[in-house]
Each structure stands twice: as structure tokens, then as C-alpha cells.
Write a protein that holds these residues in place. Structure first.
Motif, PDB file in Angstrom:
ATOM      1  N   SER A 141     -43.120  31.027  -3.119  1.00  0.00           N
ATOM      2  CA  SER A 141     -42.177  32.113  -3.315  1.00  0.00           C
ATOM      3  C   SER A 141     -41.833  32.704  -1.949  1.00  0.00           C
ATOM      4  CB  SER A 141     -42.741  33.159  -4.275  1.00  0.00           C
ATOM      5  OG  SER A 141     -41.747  34.107  -4.597  1.00  0.00           O
ATOM      6  N   CYS A 142     -42.667  33.573  -1.415  1.00  0.00           N
ATOM      7  CA  CYS A 142     -42.315  34.277  -0.173  1.00  0.00           C
ATOM      8  C   CYS A 142     -42.212  33.354   1.039  1.00  0.00           C
ATOM      9  CB  CYS A 142     -43.287  35.420   0.102  1.00  0.00           C
ATOM     10  SG  CYS A 142     -44.952  34.894   0.538  1.00  0.00           S
ATOM     11  N   THR A 143     -42.851  32.201   1.013  1.00  0.00           N
ATOM     12  CA  THR A 143     -42.763  31.266   2.144  1.00  0.00           C
ATOM     13  C   THR A 143     -41.536  30.368   2.048  1.00  0.00           C
ATOM     14  OG1 THR A 143     -44.340  29.864   0.979  1.00  0.00           O
ATOM     15  CG2 THR A 143     -45.212  31.221   2.778  1.00  0.00           C
ATOM     16  N   GLY A 144     -40.831  30.425   0.946  1.00  0.00           N
ATOM     17  CA  GLY A 144     -39.537  29.769   0.818  1.00  0.00           C
ATOM     18  C   GLY A 144     -39.529  28.270   1.090  1.00  0.00           C
TER      19      GLY A 144
ATOM     20  N   PHE B 153     -42.138  22.916  -5.217  1.00  0.00           N
ATOM     21  CA  PHE B 153     -41.349  23.907  -5.945  1.00  0.00           C
ATOM     22  C   PHE B 153     -41.182  25.175  -5.117  1.00  0.00           C
ATOM     23  CE2 PHE B 153     -43.851  21.267  -8.724  1.00  0.00           C
ATOM     24  CZ  PHE B 153     -42.914  20.785  -9.626  1.00  0.00           C
ATOM     25  N   VAL B 154     -39.943  25.616  -4.975  1.00  0.00           N
ATOM     26  CA  VAL B 154     -39.657  26.942  -4.427  1.00  0.00           C
ATOM     27  C   VAL B 154     -39.181  27.754  -5.617  1.00  0.00           C
ATOM     28  CG1 VAL B 154     -38.282  28.325  -2.845  1.00  0.00           C
ATOM     29  CG2 VAL B 154     -39.075  26.057  -2.147  1.00  0.00           C
TER      30      VAL B 154
ATOM     31  N   ILE C 242     -51.026  24.227  -4.060  1.00  0.00           N
ATOM     32  CA  ILE C 242     -51.157  25.570  -3.502  1.00  0.00           C
ATOM     33  C   ILE C 242     -49.945  26.378  -3.932  1.00  0.00           C
ATOM     34  CG2 ILE C 242     -50.116  24.917  -1.290  1.00  0.00           C
ATOM     35  CD1 ILE C 242     -52.114  27.127  -0.087  1.00  0.00           C
ATOM     36  N   SER C 243     -50.202  27.616  -4.301  1.00  0.00           N
ATOM     37  CA  SER C 243     -49.111  28.533  -4.624  1.00  0.00           C
ATOM     38  C   SER C 243     -49.224  29.761  -3.737  1.00  0.00           C
ATOM     39  CB  SER C 243     -49.154  28.938  -6.099  1.00  0.00           C
ATOM     40  OG  SER C 243     -50.346  29.633  -6.386  1.00  0.00           O
ATOM     41  N   VAL C 244     -48.048  30.364  -3.472  1.00  0.00           N
ATOM     42  CA  VAL C 244     -47.961  31.530  -2.596  1.00  0.00           C
ATOM     43  C   VAL C 244     -46.935  32.493  -3.164  1.00  0.00           C
ATOM     44  CG1 VAL C 244     -47.539  32.306  -0.244  1.00  0.00           C
ATOM     45  CG2 VAL C 244     -48.315  29.972  -0.630  1.00  0.00           C
ATOM     46  N   SER C 245     -47.308  33.753  -3.246  1.00  0.00           N
ATOM     47  CA  SER C 245     -46.369  34.795  -3.648  1.00  0.00           C
ATOM     48  C   SER C 245     -46.740  36.072  -2.909  1.00  0.00           C
ATOM     49  CB  SER C 245     -46.418  35.023  -5.163  1.00  0.00           C
ATOM     50  OG  SER C 245     -45.382  35.892  -5.568  1.00  0.00           O
ATOM     51  N   GLY C 246     -45.757  36.696  -2.294  1.00  0.00           N
ATOM     52  CA  GLY C 246     -46.078  37.883  -1.516  1.00  0.00           C
ATOM     53  C   GLY C 246     -44.880  38.753  -1.236  1.00  0.00           C
ATOM     54  N   ILE C 247     -45.143  39.792  -0.459  1.00  0.00           N
ATOM     55  CA  ILE C 247     -44.111  40.749  -0.059  1.00  0.00           C
ATOM     56  C   ILE C 247     -43.963  40.650   1.453  1.00  0.00           C
ATOM     57  CG2 ILE C 247     -43.397  43.172  -0.075  1.00  0.00           C
ATOM     58  CD1 ILE C 247     -45.495  43.458  -2.450  1.00  0.00           C
TER      59      ILE C 247
END
Length: 163
Positions: free
Chosen positions: A30-33, A54-55, A101-106
Motif C-alpha cells: 500500500s504505502c510503498t506503492g 499486488f499494489v 510480505i504486506s505493507v500498509s502505513g501513513i
């Protein structure tokens, strides 16, 4: 060492380990696009260990592509341990990969809150149906937060795959 060079070296190291062990990887970002998958595919012959990534920037994409529950998103938000766990598990399943690996952030500059300040990033890593999650708070500009998250993700993947 310059960060981009470090990312390239880490991605090459991870790729060599994955190829050697015959492990397939996917990302749900997500946040790393897509920065992690970009780094991984920037290495020659990366098709030996990566098939699809996946983005999923929107909640709708997280649900449609990764199977993240609408209830999870409503109750905990996109930037949460529960969401990244579902993202990693859904990505592994969708990509038929042993490692995800998954990533989600602000990343900022806006969007933060008292509970989730700018720079908050959640990660989840699934390896052979075992999932662990990690939270980090990075400092800096939007770009700096994203790059730090990519570096952290690659280092953590190497650490996990070696052990």
C-alpha cells in the motif's frame, strides 16, 4: 551507502537466497506503492522467484485482490496489524507463493492521528502459512518514510528466510 544502492544490494541478496531455496515470493503493498516488488524485479532473472505482486492502495483493492475483510477494514483501518496479516495471507494465496510480505502505513505528510502518527507502518510476513507482524514508526518526508519501509522490509525478509 546511498539508500538506492542499499536497496539494490538487499534485493539481489534476497533474490539469490530465494532462487537457491526454490521459494516464490509475492508482495502486497500500500504505502510503498510497489517499491518492494520494483526492487525485487530490478534484479536480473528475478522470474525464478517472483511471479506476481499486488499494489492495493485503496480499501476496495485490498478486498477485491487480497480478500481483506470489509469488517477488518471498518473495525481496525487499513493501517493495522489485522489488515496487513490478511493482506499477506491473501497475497500468498492469490500468487501461490510460499513467502509474502504486506505493507500498509501513513507516509504523510498528512493523514496521521494520535493513535497512528505519520510514519506508522505495519508489515506482515507469511512464510509457509505462518504469519508474523511488525510495526515501525519512521521519520522524515513522505519519500523518506517509503524508502525506509522498503529497506526494512528487505532486511526483515532476508533475516526470516535465513532462519
Amino acid at each position: 551507502m546511498e539508500l538506492q544502492q542499499e536497496i539494490s544490494q538487499l534485493a539481489a541478496e534476497l533474490g539469490a537466497i530465494l532462487a537457491d531455496k526454490g521459494i516464490w515470493i509475492t508482495t502486497a503493498e500500500s504505502c510503498t506503492g510497489g517499491g518492494i516488488s520494483y526492487a525485487l524485479t530490478d534484479t536480473a532473472r528475478s522470474s525464478r522467484y517472483i511471479d506476481r505482486c499486488f499494489v492495493t492502495y485503496s480499501n476496495e483493492a485490498k478486498q477485491a485482490l487480497l480478500g481483506v475483510s470489509a469488517t477488518t477494514l471498518a473495525n481496525f483501518g487499513a493501517v493495522s496489524e489485522q489488515t496487513v496479516i490478511e493482506m499477506a495471507q491473501g497475497a500468498a494465496l492469490a500468487a501461490n507463493a510460499q513467502l509474502a510480505i504486506s505493507v500498509s502505513g501513513i507516509a504523510g505528510p498528512g493523514g496521521g492521528s494520535t493513535d497512528k502518527p505519520v510514519g506508522t507502518v505495519w508489515f506482515a510476513i507469511t512464510l509457509d502459512d505462518k504469519t508474523q507482524s511488525l510495526k515501525r514508526i519512521f521519520n522524515g518526508s513522505r519519500s523518506e518514510v517509503r524508502v525506509q519501509a522498503i529497506v526494512f522490509a528487505l532486511k526483515k525478509l532476508i533475516e526470516i528466510i535465513k532462519n
